[in-house]
Motif scaffolding. Structure first.
Motif, PDB file in Angstrom:
ATOM      1  N   THR A 162       7.517  -4.175  -9.369  1.00  0.00           N
ATOM      2  CA  THR A 162       6.315  -5.020  -9.409  1.00  0.00           C
ATOM      3  C   THR A 162       6.508  -6.351  -8.693  1.00  0.00           C
ATOM      4  O   THR A 162       5.612  -7.197  -8.736  1.00  0.00           O
ATOM      5  N   SER A 163       7.652  -6.538  -8.040  1.00  0.00           N
ATOM      6  CA  SER A 163       7.869  -7.801  -7.321  1.00  0.00           C
ATOM      7  C   SER A 163       6.856  -8.060  -6.209  1.00  0.00           C
ATOM      8  O   SER A 163       6.579  -9.236  -5.904  1.00  0.00           O
ATOM      9  N   PRO A 164       6.265  -7.034  -5.546  1.00  0.00           N
ATOM     10  CA  PRO A 164       5.231  -7.346  -4.537  1.00  0.00           C
ATOM     11  C   PRO A 164       4.007  -8.058  -5.090  1.00  0.00           C
ATOM     12  O   PRO A 164       3.213  -8.618  -4.316  1.00  0.00           O
ATOM     13  N   TRP A 223       2.352   4.120  -9.694  1.00  0.00           N
ATOM     14  CA  TRP A 223       2.340   2.781  -9.124  1.00  0.00           C
ATOM     15  C   TRP A 223       3.081   2.728  -7.798  1.00  0.00           C
ATOM     16  O   TRP A 223       2.585   2.152  -6.817  1.00  0.00           O
ATOM     17  N   PHE A 224       4.267   3.316  -7.732  1.00  0.00           N
ATOM     18  CA  PHE A 224       5.022   3.292  -6.483  1.00  0.00           C
ATOM     19  C   PHE A 224       4.286   4.039  -5.382  1.00  0.00           C
ATOM     20  O   PHE A 224       4.278   3.598  -4.219  1.00  0.00           O
ATOM     21  N   CYS A 225       3.663   5.162  -5.728  1.00  0.00           N
ATOM     22  CA  CYS A 225       2.871   5.884  -4.727  1.00  0.00           C
ATOM     23  C   CYS A 225       1.689   5.045  -4.256  1.00  0.00           C
ATOM     24  O   CYS A 225       1.374   4.995  -3.060  1.00  0.00           O
ATOM     25  N   THR A 226       1.037   4.361  -5.200  1.00  0.00           N
ATOM     26  CA  THR A 226      -0.092   3.485  -4.841  1.00  0.00           C
ATOM     27  C   THR A 226       0.366   2.347  -3.944  1.00  0.00           C
ATOM     28  O   THR A 226      -0.317   1.997  -2.961  1.00  0.00           O
ATOM     29  N   LEU A 243       3.178  -4.339 -17.165  1.00  0.00           N
ATOM     30  CA  LEU A 243       3.533  -4.278 -18.578  1.00  0.00           C
ATOM     31  C   LEU A 243       4.825  -3.480 -18.782  1.00  0.00           C
ATOM     32  O   LEU A 243       5.668  -3.833 -19.609  1.00  0.00           O
ATOM     33  N   ILE A 244       4.964  -2.409 -18.009  1.00  0.00           N
ATOM     34  CA  ILE A 244       6.194  -1.617 -18.089  1.00  0.00           C
ATOM     35  C   ILE A 244       7.373  -2.421 -17.555  1.00  0.00           C
ATOM     36  O   ILE A 244       8.483  -2.379 -18.095  1.00  0.00           O
ATOM     37  N   ALA A 245       7.124  -3.153 -16.457  1.00  0.00           N
ATOM     38  CA  ALA A 245       8.204  -3.925 -15.831  1.00  0.00           C
ATOM     39  C   ALA A 245       8.781  -4.960 -16.777  1.00  0.00           C
ATOM     40  O   ALA A 245       9.979  -5.264 -16.726  1.00  0.00           O
ATOM     41  N   SER A 246       7.942  -5.482 -17.626  1.00  0.00           N
ATOM     42  CA  SER A 246       8.424  -6.518 -18.545  1.00  0.00           C
ATOM     43  C   SER A 246       9.443  -5.968 -19.535  1.00  0.00           C
ATOM     44  O   SER A 246      10.174  -6.723 -20.169  1.00  0.00           O
TER      45      SER A 246
END
Length: 826
Positions: A97-99, A285-288, A408-411
């Motif tokens: 999610t850094s982008p 998310w990565f595909c998106t 939310l997952i990244a957190s």
């Protein structure tokens, strides 16, 4: 070897070949010549270790399959897919999610005047992403794991296992005989490795410096676990200001706080459940992210691909060197989550983390940053919410929903890493004991720590409410990440020299490149310390003090207990009745000493009207390995002569091992193991040497109390403490004639002695088992310095009073507990 138990050895397998024996002798001789102080230890390592034992302390390992690191090896294709999804949901959420915020924070301090500025910023991001997450962590640092365990303390334990660098003086030579204790190195020891080992072992300053580095790095990991959820969640909900122009920043803050509360509330359901549930969401998310990047490249052009040339970094600094240097702190945010890849390694395998990052995570991240840069090339004024502004209008809300879920997952990524790191630090005596819940019965590394979870929640909410924007949080985020990265670089460099023993040129290149790069980034973040970084520095300093004070107090307490332990002369003077009445039953005396009789046992003798007929000193000891094999968990030994009926049991645990024994099962397995030890003791040949650093006894048992049979077996002439059995009436003169008796008579006497002792144990067990807890506290002497009094009498006392008691994991009824307190002056 003064200890009777240490005399006995049984063969696990057939004798080695002569060639293997020659190699072992040569290896021992070489090590003895290098370090004379280890002479006895090396001789000890050539002795044959005892055979497989029933482990009376590994109750959890009996219930939980997969105690070793090969949990993830040789699994089916379906299991590999499930594991990959869990890896996405737990490990890569942060870096994925850094982008959402990298360009926002980076370009906040660098004005975009022309398109070459965008290329320079993109080139910085690309090479930071390639050098730190890919080259450093994926290709190098992940291989520095400690039998599958990652994190700062895993590196520290790896170093302590190969050099005596630990400050806590409870190491035993027998620890080195644990099969998982040693690292398998591919080549012979090099001279520089031996010199470094010697420096670490002989220099107290280097030991303290190494511990300080580890504690500082761990503090940064915990701080990272505070700022990661705040940054990820706020950056996602900032997209609302792009989709709905009327949304204000205060509303974003309130929504972020509510989301954090919900997020930390579901953390208790465990890594496996949450990771498997959220793994597919991260995959989407990565595909998106990749699809949106490709869309922007096709729409705005592929001119940004020139950023792979590092010359644009030079132009970026040349045009505006001060602003370029200040923007480095924001650039580093593209590599956030790299430490989580290593710290969360205990949850997954190295192979799954590496393959998932190289073939899915990294390509999608590169496409995402390239697409944002292509958008910025045509929209130089759109420097805020770059990612959300670059989304096609028709797909904005679906992408926003996916990005919010991903954030939310990244957190959770650094939250799980924080749990793992704190568990390791607790096991190695560097953090107050806390309640640890194991959320998976299949993989013992997946844990949940309630106190830390709610502490992180409160800290996250406070940081979001205080800062209120991702720009100030980004500064704090950078300093937390860099602190961990710098400590990891230093520790991995030591491992390269001490353990891997690779070419010095490669070591210097690794240290120069990554330490220099991280110090450059760190200087940039420190330049923005007034913008919010100072809060993270204060937070880290408080955590560091807590861990250092706990380690310092624990070390003083242990050293004092060692100095004041009861002498064997006193025990001999008291006699087999210990100067009191021996009541039927078994007393388990819990203490922290690995050798000697604790001074607090004297308090039990003087305070209680009677003492149990059988005493077992139980010491729970953590060694610097992830997992102690089940057959090597404990070490039994006899304390005092045989008629005293006193034993010591050292239960050795790795920092990954689980302890949740039920007291009844614990007692049953303990007695069974003790019986097997006594049977083995009655059968095996005693070793010739009576000098070993592991022994409990400080004085050799007089020869008049020992009967040596022609087959080499050793028997005690002491009288068992059991009513109904007549004492042995042989005098010393009769003992001398026993060697002339036929062998079968000696064996018969030995069998009768064995049966009497086993019968004594059974009757003692039937009378009941009582847990005798000695709670020792320390106070600073009156003549001590003021700082020492403050630290010991107040800070350490407060931590010790509020930490979890060691007996809490045994679930012992209060009717079976007996506690005596004692205060040591230090």
């Amino acid at each position: 070897m003064d200890s009777t138990e240490s005399r006995w050895a049984a063969r696990d397998e057939e004798e080695d070949t002569e060639e293997d024996s020659e190699e072992e002798r040569e290896e021992s001789s070489r090590r003895m010549s290098l370090d004379s102080e280890e002479e006895e230890d090396n001789v000890e390592q050539r002795l044959i270790r005892t055979g497989p034992r029933i482990d009376s302390f590994d109750v959890e390992a009996l219930e939980v399959p997969g105690a070793h690191r090969n949990d993830f090896e040789d699994v089916s294709l379906g299991r590999q897919i499930v594991l990959a999804l869990q890896t996405l949901g737990v490990v890569f959420g942060d870096v994925g999610t850094s982008p959402l915020y990298t360009f926002d924070v980076m370009l906040n301090k660098y004005p975009l005047v022309e398109k070459e500025d965008v290329l320079g910023a993109l080139s910085l991001v690309l090479y930071t992403l390639i050098l730190i997450p890919l080259v450093k962590y994926t290709l190098v640092v992940l291989w520095a794991n400690d039998d599958g365990e990652g994190g700062t303390f895993a590196l520290y334990s790896l170093i302590c296992r190969n050099a005596k660098a630990s400050l806590l003086p409870n190491q035993l030579p027998s620890d080195a005989r644990i099969s998982s204790f040693r690292l398998k190195v591919p080549s012979a020891e090099l001279e520089r490795s031996l010199k470094l080992k010697e420096y670490l072992e002989n220099s107290l300053t280097l030991k303290k410096l190494l511990l300080i580095l580890v504690l500082f790095g761990t503090s940064m990991v915990i701080a990272d676990g505070v700022v990661t959820p705040a940054m990820s969640v706020m950056s996602a909900f900032n997209g609302l200001k792009v989709g709905i122009s009327s949304v204000e920043q205060d509303e974003v803050v309130m929504i972020s706080i509510a989301s954090l509360i919900v997020l930390f509330s579901v953390q208790r359901f465990g890594t496996s459940k949450v990771g498997l549930a959220l793994g597919p969401a991260l995959f989407i998310w990565f595909c998106t992210l990749g699809v949106v990047g490709i869309y922007n490249l096709l729409k705005y052009g592929t001119y940004v691909l020139r950023a792979f040339s590092p010359v644009y970094i030079y132009y970026f600094f040349k045009r505006n060197p001060t602003q370029a240097w200040m923007s480095l702190g924001g650039c580093l945010l593209c590599a956030t989550g790299s430490e989580a890849m290593f710290a969360d390694l205990c949850y997954f395998s190295v192979r799954s983390v590496q393959l998932t990052f190289v073939f899915l995570v990294l390509p999608c991240l590169l496409l995402g940053y390239l697409g944002q840069a292509a958008f910025l090339m045509e929209n130089l004024t759109e420097k805020q919410q770059v990612f959300f502004s670059s989304i096609p209008s028709g797909a904005f809300w679906p992408v926003f929903f996916i990005a919010t879920i991903a954030a939310l997952i990244a957190s959770r990524a650094m939250t799980t890493a924080t749990f793992s790191c704190i568990k390791q630090s607790i096991a190695l005596g560097c953090f107050p004991r806390l309640k640890i819940i194991h959320t998976s019965r299949k993989f013992m590394g997946q844990i949940y720590i309630p106190v830390i979870n709610w502490f992180l929640l409160v800290s996250c909410v406070a940081s979001v409410a205080t800062f209120g924007s991702i720009y100030e949080i980004g500064n704090a985020y950078g300093i937390a990440e860099l602190g961990v990265m710098i400590m990891t670089t230093i520790l991995v460099t030591i491992i390269m020299l001490l353990i891997w023993q690779i070419n010095i040129i490669f070591v210097l290149c690794f240290l120069t490149l990554f330490l220099g790069l991280e110090l450059l980034f760190f200087s940039s973040v420190l330049g923005s310390v007034v913008d919010g970084s100072w809060v993270m520095l204060v937070f880290t300093a408080v955590l560091f003090l807590i861990m250092y004070i706990w380690n310092y107090g624990s070390k003083l307490k242990y050293e004092t207990e060692v100095k004041q332990k009861l002498s064997m002369d006193l025990m001999m003077e008291l006699g087999c009745n210990l100067g009191t009445i021996r009541a039927p039953g078994i007393g388990l005396v819990y203490n922290e000493l690995v050798k000697g009789i604790p001074a607090i046992f004297g308090h039990f003798l003087t305070t209680l009207p009677a003492i149990h007929s059988m005493i077992i000193f139980v010491c729970i000891k953590y060694v610097p390995v992830p997992v102690v094999p089940q057959t090597e968990r404990f070490l039994f030994r006899r304390v005092c002569p045989k008629n005293y009926h006193m034993f010591r049991c050292i239960a050795r645990y790795g920092y990954k091992d689980v302890r949740k024994e039920h007291h009844q099962t614990f007692e049953q397995l303990l007695i069974e193991s003790l019986e097997k030890y006594i049977r083995r003791e009655a059968q095996e040949r005693s070793l010739e040497s009576d000098e070993d650093a592991d022994t409990d006894s400080e004085k050799e048992v007089p020869c008049s109390n020992i009967l040596v049979a022609p087959n080499g077996s050793v028997y005690s002439l002491g009288v068992p403490l059991l009513a109904g059995y007549s004492p042995i009436d042989k005098t010393l003169s009769e003992v001398g004639t026993s060697f002339d008796e036929p062998l079968n008579e000696v064996v018969a006497d030995a069998q009768q002695s064995l049966e009497r002792e086993l019968s004594f144990i059974h009757k003692a067990k039937e009378s009941g088992v009582v847990y005798l807890l000695g709670r020792g506290d320390i106070r600073a002497r009156k003549e001590s310095w003021f700082i020492k009094k403050l630290v010991i009498n107040y800070f350490y006392a407060f931590l010790r009073k509020n930490c979890r008691r060691g007996i809490a994991s045994l679930s012992v009824p209060h009717t079976n507990l007996m506690q005596v307190g004692m205060t040591y002056m230090v």
